[in-house]
Design an enzyme around this catalytic site. Structure first.
Site, PDB file in Angstrom:
ATOM      1  N   SER A   1      18.545  54.749  66.981  1.00 31.48           N
ATOM      2  CA  SER A   1      18.635  55.994  66.234  1.00 31.48           C
ATOM      3  C   SER A   1      18.223  57.138  67.158  1.00 31.48           C
ATOM      4  CB  SER A   1      17.704  55.949  65.019  1.00 31.48           C
ATOM      5  OG  SER A   1      16.368  56.092  65.456  1.00 31.48           O
ATOM      6  N   LYS A   2      18.348  58.346  66.649  1.00 30.60           N
ATOM      7  CA  LYS A   2      18.018  59.544  67.429  1.00 30.60           C
ATOM      8  C   LYS A   2      16.618  59.452  68.038  1.00 30.60           C
ATOM      9  CE  LYS A   2      20.941  63.313  66.103  1.00 30.60           C
ATOM     10  NZ  LYS A   2      21.578  62.983  64.804  1.00 30.60           N
TER      11      LYS A   2
END
Ligand code: GLU
Length: 498
Positions: free
Chosen positions: A261-262
């Site tokens: 994820s980010k």
């Protein structure tokens, strides 16, 4: 490229592949093309190329609120960057609403689906009751027991209704090409909605209706869709159509083994482009995310990947995204590309850093080529050419303060640099060998080690404590700039940094 039929050594799964392979990449344009999406697109592309099939792009833009033109453009741009060119499409799912509704009608007519007049409020109340009694809520088929009269009354009153699929009893199993035989108990599957009460088709209906229309033979997608598969298979069967083959790809994980994820850094492929990663390296890297050729080869060209790709090589376990590996692959590609391939890309980063001038592709092209050759063994991304090339292209470059403190701090550094300038000027040809000889002779005559000339010269000439070989640096930097900088070091006050 040899076609699969001609190969004896293809794994079983691939031998079962029928001709007319048609695969699709079906992104929902609710986010940019992320690494997982790009990997899905790439595996579909490889599979299509390997089997002489067709790779179709379908944009699943039915969620109007969350889809945007900008994102659609960015997805296509990401695919173009990786040269994952679709053979057909892009098709836009939102253009096929009528067809999806017709599929729902067909299921209603064959009694594989039914109308559900329950209002949201009524459903919520029954759900809450079930939950308060500790029961798992699944749609209770209230509308299935309506009499024909009751149904007609609702319809006459114009009562909105949803269309639900009537999940049959039994189990649904399929042979996933990655996960093997996978079985679901239909008891676990709710009578899912096909058409909402506003007439809009749901994901399951649209995807199956589209895949049938597009004659998709293999569905290769992330394993977050594994639990959707039994519902979709039930739809195919109810429509009397043999379901396609499914292959669900393992999740992509961050170094902490959690879903990428980010939080872990860049997740959009275009961010990697902007970081100066070559598409060739990204392509190779993505292909190895959850797939391996069966040995420890890492560096594989597109053509090799097409030839080697098979479902057998896909792992079930999550694939860890290793940035260091990507950078390593990128450096390998930077060092393998021809100058003709590399130069336009270096031009781009130099231009973006304000270091480009057109004579670099004209009279000074041979010099630029020598600069690229000098820098590429140490370059991991394209930006390294701009960062490390800067001192070769302008006087406006930064001197690393740590390097200056370490190597330029002594009282007599300036004098040594001036003496070096004198010696180099008389060296004859401005080439590494005579330059090295001149420096070493000077060190002997001054009674100092060559290192006491080399280190300060490196910082003076490049601003850094590490660089390619100093004599190659001088040769590429040129006589004028080299002598100018060494002499300037002599006139500048000794650097003292605290
Ligand atoms: N549109 C779905 C997604 O982006 C993919 C649908 C599918 O592959 O079946 O996750």
């Amino acid at each position: 490229m040899r076609r699969w039929q001609e190969k004896d050594d293809v794994p079983t799964a691939d031998r079962n592949v029928t001709s007319n392979v048609r695969v699709r990449f079906a992104p929902s344009p609710t986010g940019f093309l992320h690494v997982g999406g790009a990997r899905t697109a790439l595996f579909n592309w490889l599979f299509a190329r390997k089997h002489g099939g067709r790779f179709v792009l379908r944009i699943e833009d039915t969620d109007v609120e969350r889809s945007s033109q900008e994102v659609i453009q960015a997805i296509i741009e990401g695919m173009m960057w990786l040269e994952l060119t679709p053979d057909e499409g892009p098709f836009f799912q939102s253009n096929y609403g009528e067809q999806h509704r017709a599929t729902a009608r067909q299921l209603l007519e064959s009694e594989h689906a039914f109308r559900c007049f329950c209002t949201r409020e009524a459903l919520d109340a029954r759900r809450q009751l079930a939950e308060s009694e500790g029961r798992v809520w699944r749609y209770d088929r209230a509308c299935l027991s309506l009499t024909e009269q009751e149904k007609q009354r609702f319809l006459r009153q114009g009562g909105p209704y949803a269309v639900r699929f009537l999940v049959p009893q039994g189990t649904t199993s399929f042979n996933d090409f990655v996960h093997g035989v996978t079985e679901f108990d239909n008891k676990e599957i709710e009578d899912f909605i096909l058409l909402r009460s506003d007439g809009s088709p749901t994901y399951h209906l649209s995807v199956v209706s589209d895949d049938i229309r597009m004659r998709i033979t293999h569905i290769i997608r992330g394993d977050d869709h594994l639990s959707n598969t039994p519902k979709q298979i039930l739809l195919y069967r109810a429509l009397g159509i043999e379901p396609p083959t499914f292959a669900h790809l393992p999740m992509i994980l961050g170094p902490d083994k959690k879903r990428l994820s980010k939080r872990h850094g860049a997740v959009s492929v275009l961010e990697y482009r902007d970081m100066g990663i070559l598409p060739e390296a990204m392509f190779n890297f993505l292909a190895l995310l959850g797939w391996s050729p069966g040995d420890d080869r890492q560096l594989l060209s597109r053509q090799e990947l097409i030839e080697l790709f098979s479902f057998e090589g896909i792992s079930r376990a999550g694939a860890v995204f290793d940035l260091q590996k990507l950078l390593w692959l990128d450096s390998q590609y930077i060092n393998r590309l021809s100058v003709e391939e590399l130069l336009p890309r270096v031009r781009e980063v130099l231009r973006r850093d304000g270091l480009w001038s057109d004579d670099l592709d004209g009279p000074r092209r041979p010099w630029l080529v020598s600069l690229i050759e000098l820098l590429r063994p140490r370059s991991r991304t394209l930006w390294d050419f701009a960062t490390d090339g800067r001192a070769f292209l302008t006087e406006d470059f930064r001197v690393d303060s740590e390097a200056a403190r370490k190597y330029l701090g002594e009282e007599d550094t300036g004098q040594r640099m001036a003496a070096l300038a004198e010696a180099l000027e008389k060296a004859g040809d401005w080439n590494p060998e005579p330059l090295e000889r001149a420096l070493r002779d000077l060190a002997d005559s001054l009674g100092v080690s060559a290192a006491r000339l080399i280190h300060p010269a490196r910082v003076t000439l490049t601003g850094k404590a590490v660089s390619p070989g100093i004599f190659e640096v001088m040769a590429v930097l040129g006589r004028e700039r080299t002598l100018y900088r060494l002499r300037r070091a002599a006139t500048a006050a000794p650097i003292s940094i605290h």
